[in-house]
Scaffold this active site. Sequence first.
Site, PDB file in Angstrom:
ATOM      1  N   SER A 179      -3.004  -0.675 -10.525  1.00  0.00           N
ATOM      2  CA  SER A 179      -2.774  -1.977  -9.889  1.00  0.00           C
ATOM      3  C   SER A 179      -2.125  -2.887 -10.919  1.00  0.00           C
ATOM      4  CB  SER A 179      -4.118  -2.583  -9.458  1.00  0.00           C
ATOM      5  OG  SER A 179      -3.965  -3.958  -9.124  1.00  0.00           O
ATOM      6  N   TYR A 200     -12.818  -4.698 -11.623  1.00  0.00           N
ATOM      7  CA  TYR A 200     -11.712  -3.989 -10.953  1.00  0.00           C
ATOM      8  C   TYR A 200     -10.528  -3.840 -11.905  1.00  0.00           C
ATOM      9  CZ  TYR A 200      -8.002  -3.155  -7.474  1.00  0.00           C
ATOM     10  OH  TYR A 200      -6.933  -2.642  -6.767  1.00  0.00           O
TER      11      TYR A 200
HETATM   12  P1  NAD Z   1      -8.101   0.541   1.661  1.00  0.00           P
HETATM   13  O1  NAD Z   1      -9.433  -0.102   1.661  1.00  0.00           O
HETATM   14  O2  NAD Z   1      -7.245   0.432   2.870  1.00  0.00           O
HETATM   15  O3  NAD Z   1      -8.258   2.066   1.251  1.00  0.00           O
HETATM   16  C1  NAD Z   1      -9.212   2.513   0.324  1.00  0.00           C
HETATM   17  C2  NAD Z   1      -9.859   3.752   0.897  1.00  0.00           C
HETATM   18  O4  NAD Z   1     -10.742   4.294  -0.086  1.00  0.00           O
HETATM   19  C3  NAD Z   1     -10.697   3.451   2.152  1.00  0.00           C
HETATM   20  O5  NAD Z   1     -10.343   4.345   3.175  1.00  0.00           O
HETATM   21  C4  NAD Z   1     -12.133   3.666   1.680  1.00  0.00           C
HETATM   22  O6  NAD Z   1     -13.001   4.136   2.689  1.00  0.00           O
HETATM   23  C5  NAD Z   1     -11.914   4.699   0.578  1.00  0.00           C
HETATM   24  N1  NAD Z   1     -13.033   4.737  -0.376  1.00  0.00           N
HETATM   25  C6  NAD Z   1     -13.714   3.679  -0.891  1.00  0.00           C
HETATM   26  N2  NAD Z   1     -14.677   4.119  -1.713  1.00  0.00           N
HETATM   27  C7  NAD Z   1     -14.598   5.477  -1.722  1.00  0.00           C
HETATM   28  C8  NAD Z   1     -15.334   6.492  -2.387  1.00  0.00           C
HETATM   29  N3  NAD Z   1     -16.355   6.194  -3.196  1.00  0.00           N
HETATM   30  N4  NAD Z   1     -14.985   7.775  -2.165  1.00  0.00           N
HETATM   31  C9  NAD Z   1     -13.980   8.089  -1.328  1.00  0.00           C
HETATM   32  N5  NAD Z   1     -13.245   7.171  -0.675  1.00  0.00           N
HETATM   33  C10 NAD Z   1     -13.557   5.874  -0.876  1.00  0.00           C
HETATM   34  O7  NAD Z   1      -7.318  -0.054   0.405  1.00  0.00           O
HETATM   35  P2  NAD Z   1      -5.837   0.140  -0.146  1.00  0.00           P
HETATM   36  O8  NAD Z   1      -5.307  -1.227  -0.343  1.00  0.00           O
HETATM   37  O9  NAD Z   1      -5.069   1.148   0.608  1.00  0.00           O
HETATM   38  O10 NAD Z   1      -6.194   0.713  -1.598  1.00  0.00           O
HETATM   39  C11 NAD Z   1      -5.804   1.984  -2.034  1.00  0.00           C
HETATM   40  C12 NAD Z   1      -5.619   1.932  -3.531  1.00  0.00           C
HETATM   41  O11 NAD Z   1      -4.596   1.001  -3.857  1.00  0.00           O
HETATM   42  C13 NAD Z   1      -6.860   1.475  -4.292  1.00  0.00           C
HETATM   43  O12 NAD Z   1      -6.962   2.225  -5.484  1.00  0.00           O
HETATM   44  C14 NAD Z   1      -6.558   0.021  -4.609  1.00  0.00           C
HETATM   45  O13 NAD Z   1      -7.258  -0.423  -5.739  1.00  0.00           O
HETATM   46  C15 NAD Z   1      -5.074   0.110  -4.842  1.00  0.00           C
HETATM   47  N6  NAD Z   1      -4.336  -1.159  -4.741  1.00  0.00           N
HETATM   48  C16 NAD Z   1      -4.224  -1.801  -3.546  1.00  0.00           C
HETATM   49  C17 NAD Z   1      -3.492  -2.997  -3.483  1.00  0.00           C
HETATM   50  C18 NAD Z   1      -3.310  -3.761  -2.201  1.00  0.00           C
HETATM   51  O14 NAD Z   1      -2.821  -4.899  -2.254  1.00  0.00           O
HETATM   52  N7  NAD Z   1      -3.646  -3.224  -1.044  1.00  0.00           N
HETATM   53  C19 NAD Z   1      -2.915  -3.508  -4.665  1.00  0.00           C
HETATM   54  C20 NAD Z   1      -3.061  -2.807  -5.847  1.00  0.00           C
HETATM   55  C21 NAD Z   1      -3.770  -1.625  -5.868  1.00  0.00           C
END
Ligand code: NAD
Length: 264
Positions: free
Chosen positions: A145, A158
């Site tokens: 991130s 985080y």
């Molecule tokens: P999201 O919540 O849509 O997806 C995350 C998924 O991970 C969910 O389906 C959740 O059920 C699953 N999850 C959570 N804990 C878990 C565990 N212990 N074991 C297995 N699965 C688990 O979020 P997203 O935005 O798609 O995030 C995906 C990745 O992208 C993450 O690593 C997040 O930190 C990163 N990220 C997201 C953003 C953003 O703006 N959306 C920005 C930077 C980084």
Amino acid sequence: MRFAGRTALVTGGGSGIGRATARRLAAEGATVTVADIDGVTAAETVRLIVADGGTARAVTGDVSVEDDVRAMVEAAAGPARRLDVLHNNAAVLSREVYGRDLDLTDMDVAVWDRTMAVNLRGAMLGVKHAVPRMGAGSAIVNTASVSALLGDADHAAYGSAKAALVSFTRYVATMYGDRGIRCNAVAPGLVLTDLARRVMSPGRLAEKAAERVLPDACEPEDVAALVAFLASAEARCVTGQTVVIDSGVTAHRPEHALRRIARD
Ligand code: NAD
């Protein structure tokens, strides 16, 4: 069809970036294992892939639990016992953990520990169990991130876990490079997942728009395209890198955004 005949495991594949990446890899020919702590959403991702003509299976599990990760990798490697792509993408973004990752002076240690267990140890366990099933041409892509690279007034757990993931990416790339296994990370800024659209107020979205240099925020599919590139043979000389995908938020000095806000 860069992944025809290949196997792939996407953790956190039940929604957002993980779902988009699972769909993208499957659309390019991979047999995808969609792993998520939420079995219902993982099954829905599989349904979407199959409806598009792809091949996928769902595995329910928690990436912080070693036995669960072992089972995810075994399922993904299949009868050939070979895994070509691992996307370590799961992170805990719940109200109980991410939502309480606030002021360090009264932080519940359980919030810190759970963040590290899922966001960092989860990736380590993925590598631990995937690498023995990988060979030359296999690739690992971690989801970091921009929070790994910049400070903020909240979400220190985080951001610290994501920063460690950037370093972890270099170590994995170095440790297994001589086997032809690559490891890279993507570092997204704001990505307009369903969750992000749901929780962000119009005011917050406008603030985020002022931070970008490009007009559009990233969609999950934009990150999926980058993950697919890094996982593919087209990136065969790229390893140990963290690629920022943020519509230019980290491309400029803070005063550039302030000037734009004043101008608009
Ligand atoms: P999201 O919540 O849509 O997806 C995350 C998924 O991970 C969910 O389906 C959740 O059920 C699953 N999850 C959570 N804990 C878990 C565990 N212990 N074991 C297995 N699965 C688990 O979020 P997203 O935005 O798609 O995030 C995906 C990745 O992208 C993450 O690593 C997040 O930190 C990163 N990220 C997201 C953003 C953003 O703006 N959306 C920005 C930077 C980084």
